[in-house]
Motif scaffolding. Sequence first.
Motif, PDB file in Angstrom:
ATOM      1  N   PRO A 308      49.344  56.280  32.791  1.00  0.00           N
ATOM      2  CA  PRO A 308      48.522  56.920  33.821  1.00  0.00           C
ATOM      3  C   PRO A 308      47.901  55.955  34.833  1.00  0.00           C
ATOM      4  N   ASP A 309      47.611  54.715  34.412  1.00  0.00           N
ATOM      5  CA  ASP A 309      47.015  53.772  35.367  1.00  0.00           C
ATOM      6  C   ASP A 309      47.974  53.390  36.488  1.00  0.00           C
ATOM      7  N   ILE A 310      49.254  53.691  36.347  1.00  0.00           N
ATOM      8  CA  ILE A 310      50.178  53.355  37.428  1.00  0.00           C
ATOM      9  C   ILE A 310      49.813  54.140  38.696  1.00  0.00           C
ATOM     10  N   PHE A 311      49.209  55.326  38.513  1.00  0.00           N
ATOM     11  CA  PHE A 311      48.856  56.133  39.686  1.00  0.00           C
ATOM     12  C   PHE A 311      47.733  55.496  40.500  1.00  0.00           C
ATOM     13  N   ALA A 312      46.940  54.639  39.852  1.00  0.00           N
ATOM     14  CA  ALA A 312      45.946  53.883  40.606  1.00  0.00           C
ATOM     15  C   ALA A 312      46.682  52.982  41.604  1.00  0.00           C
ATOM     16  N   HIS A 313      47.735  52.346  41.145  1.00  0.00           N
ATOM     17  CA  HIS A 313      48.468  51.431  42.024  1.00  0.00           C
ATOM     18  C   HIS A 313      49.280  52.171  43.077  1.00  0.00           C
ATOM     19  N   LEU A 314      49.934  53.247  42.674  1.00  0.00           N
ATOM     20  CA  LEU A 314      50.715  54.010  43.662  1.00  0.00           C
ATOM     21  C   LEU A 314      49.793  54.503  44.775  1.00  0.00           C
ATOM     22  N   THR A 315      48.627  55.009  44.378  1.00  0.00           N
ATOM     23  CA  THR A 315      47.661  55.499  45.366  1.00  0.00           C
ATOM     24  C   THR A 315      47.199  54.360  46.262  1.00  0.00           C
ATOM     25  N   HIS A 316      46.793  53.269  45.627  1.00  0.00           N
ATOM     26  CA  HIS A 316      46.273  52.126  46.378  1.00  0.00           C
ATOM     27  C   HIS A 316      47.277  51.601  47.409  1.00  0.00           C
ATOM     28  N   LEU A 317      48.547  51.542  46.994  1.00  0.00           N
ATOM     29  CA  LEU A 317      49.572  50.993  47.887  1.00  0.00           C
ATOM     30  C   LEU A 317      49.764  51.854  49.134  1.00  0.00           C
ATOM     31  N   PRO A 358      47.701  45.768  36.285  1.00  0.00           N
ATOM     32  CA  PRO A 358      48.933  46.454  35.878  1.00  0.00           C
ATOM     33  C   PRO A 358      49.487  45.793  34.616  1.00  0.00           C
ATOM     34  N   ALA A 359      49.164  46.370  33.477  1.00  0.00           N
ATOM     35  CA  ALA A 359      49.453  45.699  32.211  1.00  0.00           C
ATOM     36  C   ALA A 359      50.911  45.836  31.796  1.00  0.00           C
ATOM     37  N   GLY A 360      51.409  44.791  31.170  1.00  0.00           N
ATOM     38  CA  GLY A 360      52.704  44.825  30.505  1.00  0.00           C
ATOM     39  C   GLY A 360      53.894  45.114  31.396  1.00  0.00           C
ATOM     40  N   LEU A 361      53.906  44.534  32.585  1.00  0.00           N
ATOM     41  CA  LEU A 361      55.064  44.760  33.449  1.00  0.00           C
ATOM     42  C   LEU A 361      56.263  44.004  32.920  1.00  0.00           C
ATOM     43  N   ARG A 362      57.404  44.692  32.934  1.00  0.00           N
ATOM     44  CA  ARG A 362      58.642  44.033  32.514  1.00  0.00           C
ATOM     45  C   ARG A 362      59.598  44.003  33.697  1.00  0.00           C
ATOM     46  N   SER A 363      60.777  43.511  33.434  1.00  0.00           N
ATOM     47  CA  SER A 363      61.797  43.535  34.471  1.00  0.00           C
ATOM     48  C   SER A 363      62.217  44.990  34.678  1.00  0.00           C
ATOM     49  N   PRO A 364      62.441  45.408  35.925  1.00  0.00           N
ATOM     50  CA  PRO A 364      62.970  46.763  36.116  1.00  0.00           C
ATOM     51  C   PRO A 364      64.286  46.909  35.341  1.00  0.00           C
ATOM     52  N   ALA A 592      53.258  39.085  43.027  1.00  0.00           N
ATOM     53  CA  ALA A 592      51.890  39.237  42.519  1.00  0.00           C
ATOM     54  C   ALA A 592      51.853  40.178  41.323  1.00  0.00           C
ATOM     55  N   TYR A 593      52.623  41.259  41.368  1.00  0.00           N
ATOM     56  CA  TYR A 593      52.651  42.169  40.220  1.00  0.00           C
ATOM     57  C   TYR A 593      53.166  41.454  38.984  1.00  0.00           C
ATOM     58  N   GLU A 594      54.222  40.673  39.161  1.00  0.00           N
ATOM     59  CA  GLU A 594      54.789  39.998  38.003  1.00  0.00           C
ATOM     60  C   GLU A 594      53.877  38.884  37.495  1.00  0.00           C
ATOM     61  N   TYR A 595      53.254  38.167  38.408  1.00  0.00           N
ATOM     62  CA  TYR A 595      52.393  37.043  38.020  1.00  0.00           C
ATOM     63  C   TYR A 595      51.092  37.541  37.380  1.00  0.00           C
ATOM     64  N   ASP A 596      50.584  38.675  37.863  1.00  0.00           N
ATOM     65  CA  ASP A 596      49.367  39.295  37.331  1.00  0.00           C
ATOM     66  C   ASP A 596      48.183  38.322  37.324  1.00  0.00           C
ATOM     67  N   PRO A 597      47.723  37.920  38.516  1.00  0.00           N
ATOM     68  CA  PRO A 597      46.679  36.895  38.597  1.00  0.00           C
ATOM     69  C   PRO A 597      45.332  37.390  38.058  1.00  0.00           C
ATOM     70  N   THR A 598      44.484  36.437  37.642  1.00  0.00           N
ATOM     71  CA  THR A 598      43.106  36.803  37.304  1.00  0.00           C
ATOM     72  C   THR A 598      42.185  36.580  38.501  1.00  0.00           C
ATOM     73  N   LEU A 599      42.696  35.870  39.494  1.00  0.00           N
ATOM     74  CA  LEU A 599      41.936  35.664  40.730  1.00  0.00           C
ATOM     75  C   LEU A 599      42.916  35.474  41.888  1.00  0.00           C
ATOM     76  N   VAL A 600      42.556  36.022  43.049  1.00  0.00           N
ATOM     77  CA  VAL A 600      43.367  35.790  44.242  1.00  0.00           C
ATOM     78  C   VAL A 600      42.548  34.962  45.222  1.00  0.00           C
ATOM     79  N   LEU A 601      43.136  33.877  45.679  1.00  0.00           N
ATOM     80  CA  LEU A 601      42.492  33.053  46.695  1.00  0.00           C
ATOM     81  C   LEU A 601      43.316  33.187  47.969  1.00  0.00           C
TER      82      LEU A 601
END
Length: 693
Positions: A308-317, A358-364, A592-601
């Motif tokens: 369900p949290d994927i909809f947060a990202h789809l919406t945000h994008l 976005p937790a646990g992203l794998r390769s498509p 960025a999705y794959e790297y999943d940073p804890t901070l963006v500079l």
Amino acid sequence: MGTALIYDEEMTKYKLLWVDPACKIEVPERLTVSYEALVRSGLSDRCVSIPPREATDAEILLAHSEEYLEAVKKTPYMTLEDLKEFTLQYGDVYFHPNIYHCAKLAAGSALQLVDSVMTGKVRNGIALVRPPGHHSMRSAANGFCVFNNVAIAAQYAKQKHGVKRVLIVDWDIHHGQGVQYCFEDDPRFNSSYSLRTCSRLNRLNILLIIFILVFYSVLYYSWHRYEHQKFWPNLRESDYDSVGKGNGAGFNVNVPWNKVGMENSDYLSIFCHVLLPVAYEFCPDLVLVCAGFDSAIGDPEGEMCATPDIFAHLTHLLMNLAGGKLCAVLEGGYNLTSLPQSVCQTVQTLLGDPLPQPAGLRSPCKSALESLQCVRSAHRRYWSFLKHAANQPSTDISTKRIKLANEEEGKTEMAVEERAAEIKEWPEPPERPSPPVRCASLLPEDVACPDGLKLFSSSKDLHPLLASKLQNGADDQDALITVSRLYAMIEKMLTNEIGSGLVLISDISAAMMGALQDLPSDLVDRVLVVCVGKEKDLNYLTTDGKMLFVQISDEDKEKEKNKYFIPVSLKKGCSDTAGFIQAVLGLLLPLAYEYDPTLVLLVRTPGSGVDDSMWQQLIGLLLGFAKGHTLVLMQTNEKVHVGPTASALLGRPAPPLLELQTLDQEDGEALERLRERLQTDWKMLQTTSEGTE
Ligand code: X5A
Ligand code: ZN
């Protein structure tokens, strides 16, 4: 500028009155559990509540025939037997004496939402409605749908509000063939019949509408469970090669899922490599979402595995398109646990809360990449952002399409039962707490703190992580103090006392070097550094993965690159808006999705040439990572950009883009080559299925 919520209990007041296995999942509880979850979580209180209204005949006729409307009008007076019989002429739908009333409210809710957003009463919003709409056709009910709520809303937005370009994003797991049929022909003339039916219009209005009709278009995007045409509604025209007809060619984008079990990475990959490039090039004035949540895990129809949290990202994008004007209208969603979770994730994002990582992203998966490759190839002649896409796979996936045997029909009932029994478990989406300070700033004394930002104050003492340096006799005290304050700010971000940050400093190179060199990993473990513009020597960068450095400039640094240093070179640098946005959508976002940073500079070097609206787009998109912890560094003499930067960091949508130039041929090819080379290290950059398993 708030978020509208449209809901009325009245729309729960119809249900299936006889036995029909195909329809039994479409229950009134779908709406009540969704609304109650919004109430319980406190989200509904934060929205602007707007009442629905009934759509008028003229409005319904924007997407339906008079004959059909007249037929539906009679249903409230039918006996049970008549209703059953009436239902029989359509596919997978049921009627009820109160459904006509509810269908008028559902369509009217979508129109109320469009009105609230277009008049500026709210920024965005969602309508929780029943019956859904996207399967209903000009003269037919279908797939639980009576009137096509979103198609009507799109036509209405053009006519009543003069909206030129409407983007419809259909993330429901079924193909909204009704929407496709409504808009697939010629985008300029497809609603001319409404001129006849809107009797209240005078001639002047008609002239005005003709004027608008010539210049508008609707782009329909849908992904859907397809399984080579074996999945309902089993239409040939749901495949990727239905791109629209005549002048509408290119304005219908179908992404067929040929396997079940698609995950978050598959969904995000399609957004980054298909939908967003097309959407940004299309430049919509309004975004409508056919917000079906049967694409979420646990749904008996979709059988997909996106959480369900994927909809947060789809919406945000989608929230930085069209100046943030986004209207979501509920379609499907039949798992009464995942549906309300997905609805809450969507609403919370519309309200502007920080996004979950976005937790646990794998390769498509291979099948998703096959679809991706086919769609991109089918659309590359229409969109300059897809122009350099690869050919479709050598074995055309459409040849795998299997002829449907009619005797399979009878199996459906059993299959649904079996599926419902094996619904998987998934964790509840994480909390998304807002930090007490949304955006903090460190500014020189002569720069006024923009509204909404809070001046950051830290103790005068040197940050403990830097104390050793002082003892070692560092020469530049000023630089050390700057870095110390940056570290203090980063620390507060990571404890979520601060959301984002804006820092203006006199020597950006020195500060960047000071902050990144030996950046202690107990402070932050993965930093995504995005550098906009030139930067001389970057030899302090590490290759250990604690930092991913992406630079967009006009410099060619090909030789220095490694997995964690990714220079993107554009001939005209960041002043080339088309190249810039292409690099952001097709490279930076998936990385960025794959790297999943804890901070963006985010670093803006002086004279980078990036224009304010692009810069705001970039900030808006980056806020989707690291729970919104983005720290922007700019040089003191770039004061004029402080206002736009602050606005973006506060989560306000970027202004609508002016029409983009087409992408430069050479830049397009270079970006494609870069993506291709990087895809062995970064799986989210794959756009073809060749060589994958
Ligand atoms: C709106 C929606 C699904 C119909 C499925 C019929 N309809 N088998 O999700
Ligand atoms: Zn659906």
